[in-house]
Motif scaffolding. Structure first.
Motif, PDB file in Angstrom:
ATOM      1  N   THR A   1      -9.497   6.989   0.331  1.00 16.88           N
ATOM      2  CA  THR A   1      -8.525   7.917   0.887  1.00 16.88           C
ATOM      3  C   THR A   1      -9.019   8.369   2.247  1.00 16.88           C
ATOM      4  O   THR A   1     -10.120   8.873   2.381  1.00 16.88           O
ATOM      5  CB  THR A   1      -8.335   9.154  -0.010  1.00 16.88           C
TER       6      THR A   1
ATOM      7  N   LYS B   1      -7.662   1.858   3.093  1.00 17.10           N
ATOM      8  CA  LYS B   1      -6.793   1.892   1.925  1.00 17.10           C
ATOM      9  C   LYS B   1      -6.922   0.630   1.094  1.00 17.10           C
ATOM     10  O   LYS B   1      -6.830   0.663  -0.137  1.00 17.10           O
ATOM     11  CB  LYS B   1      -5.331   2.083   2.358  1.00 17.10           C
TER      12      LYS B   1
ATOM     13  N   LEU C   1       0.839  -1.198   0.000  1.00 16.53           N
ATOM     14  CA  LEU C   1       0.000   0.000   0.000  1.00 16.53           C
ATOM     15  C   LEU C   1       0.876   1.251   0.000  1.00 16.53           C
ATOM     16  O   LEU C   1       1.969   1.252   0.582  1.00 16.53           O
ATOM     17  CB  LEU C   1      -0.902   0.018   1.242  1.00 16.53           C
TER      18      LEU C   1
END
Length: 359
Positions: free
Chosen positions: A355, A350, A99
């Motif tokens: 967001t 995420k 991520l």
């Protein structure tokens, strides 16, 4: 995903070869950059190698299932029973590791606490929350430097306090603390036992290095003045305190913690760079990040991110609906379970492709 992991492993191997080159040590800046990149890649590469080892073991065991030897087939079935349950959890860990990371996570932080609604009671809570953060910092072996503080009219209270927290991945842990913290309890001055509600604001700024933000000397006005408060003979006798004004943005920072004007100036510049860095980051990422005024709020009780209810021994983080009935332990610095829950929630969001702001 696995193509990217293979590329990361190749890069890690290349960096390892570079690190073994004696010539690299002569260029300290390049050596440090290479070492940092290698450290950042290492946990991902190790997990990827674990995945490859398990995958290869499963493939070999499946091949053995076709063997005519009954004992070999039994061994293969046992091996598969052991390896197959491990594969999916490793893949999930790798997804999390890949991520996008906050580029500020490794930075030190400037922490600013200010009393909001509630007068003297809010000032007392500023001092208590700051003490909580100091205990939390001790657990992580972080170094804390107080840059400035303003005492309230009652013993032990603080109208505001600003400090630098230095150590390993400080921002990654502290960034979720920005916002309004509400306290509900019976103040010491309350004669009828009524519960009062007060609020303080906390701002956590990633410390900006000189390479992050360039401050021109022509844009600064630097004033000196006598220190006030505790400090011995130098108080009110020497112009050691420093106030720096960044003229283009009208950002004002002051520091009087040290007896040396030079040291106070250095500390004030660290805070100034961090504030200007935040402003620049907000400008660049204005669609993703909240502005500082929204993040911290005005100190009004309605803008809370967290409530500390002392009569019920309860802490509630309103962003994720977390409730902890061990408030006394939290105030002693046992903040990690709350931080871990916020990090886990952030990771989950995420993973969904959403967001999420720290605050």
């Amino acid at each position: 995903m696995f193509d990217r992991l293979a590329q990361m492993e190749a890069r890690y191997n290349a960096l390892s070869q570079q690190m073994s080159d004696p010539a690299l040590v002569t260029d300290q800046k390049k050596f440090q950059a290479t070492a940092k990149e290698s450290r950042d890649l290492e946990p991902v590469v190790e997990k990827y190698r674990e995945w490859k080892k398990v995958s290869e073991g499963i493939a070999e065991a499946k091949t053995m299932l076709a063997d005519s030897d009954a004992d070999l087939r039994a061994m293969a079935e046992e091996e598969l029973a052991s390896l197959e349950p491990r594969l999916e959890p490793i893949e999930e860990e790798l997804k999390i590791m890949l991520l996008p990371k906050d580029p500020n996570d490794d930075k030190n932080v400037i922490v600013e606490l200010r009393a909001g609604t509630g007068g003297d009671e809010a000032a007392l809570f500023v001092a208590e929350v700051f003490r909580m953060y100091l205990r939390f910092a001790e657990q992580h072996r972080w170094k804390v430097q107080v840059l400035s503080e303003s005492e309230s009219g009652i013993g032990g209270g603080l109208k505001d306090v600003t400090a630098i927290f230095e150590g390993d991945k400080v921002y990654s842990q502290m960034k979720y603390e920005s916002g309004v913290h509400r306290v509900q309890r019976v103040p010491a001055t309350e004669t009828q036992g009524r519960v009062h509600t007060s609020a303080i604001t906390v701002a956590v700024l990633p410390e900006a290095e000189e390479v992050d933000i360039k401050v021109e000397a022509k844009d600064l006005r630097i004033d000196t003045f006598c220190s006030s408060g505790p400090g011995g003979q130098s108080v009110n006798t020497t112009y050691s305190a420093v106030r720096i004004t960044h003229l283009p943005t009208n950002t004002v920072v002051s520091c009087q913690d040290e007896k040396s004007q030079i040291k106070n100036r250095e500390k004030a510049m660290r805070v100034l760079r961090s504030r200007l860095y935040e402003v620049e980051a907000e400008r660049i990422h204005q669609l993703q990040a909240k502005e500082r005024k929204q993040q911290v709020g005005s100190g009004d009780r309605s803008e809370k991110i967290r409530t500390y209810n002392f009569p019920q021994n309860r802490l509630t983080d309103h962003r994720i609906g977390l409730t902890n009935h061990q408030l006394a332990m939290v105030m002693e610095g046992q903040l990690q379970p709350t931080i871990d829950a916020l990090i886990a929630h952030d990771v989950a969001q995420k993973m969904k492709g959403e967001t999420v702001d720290a605050a």
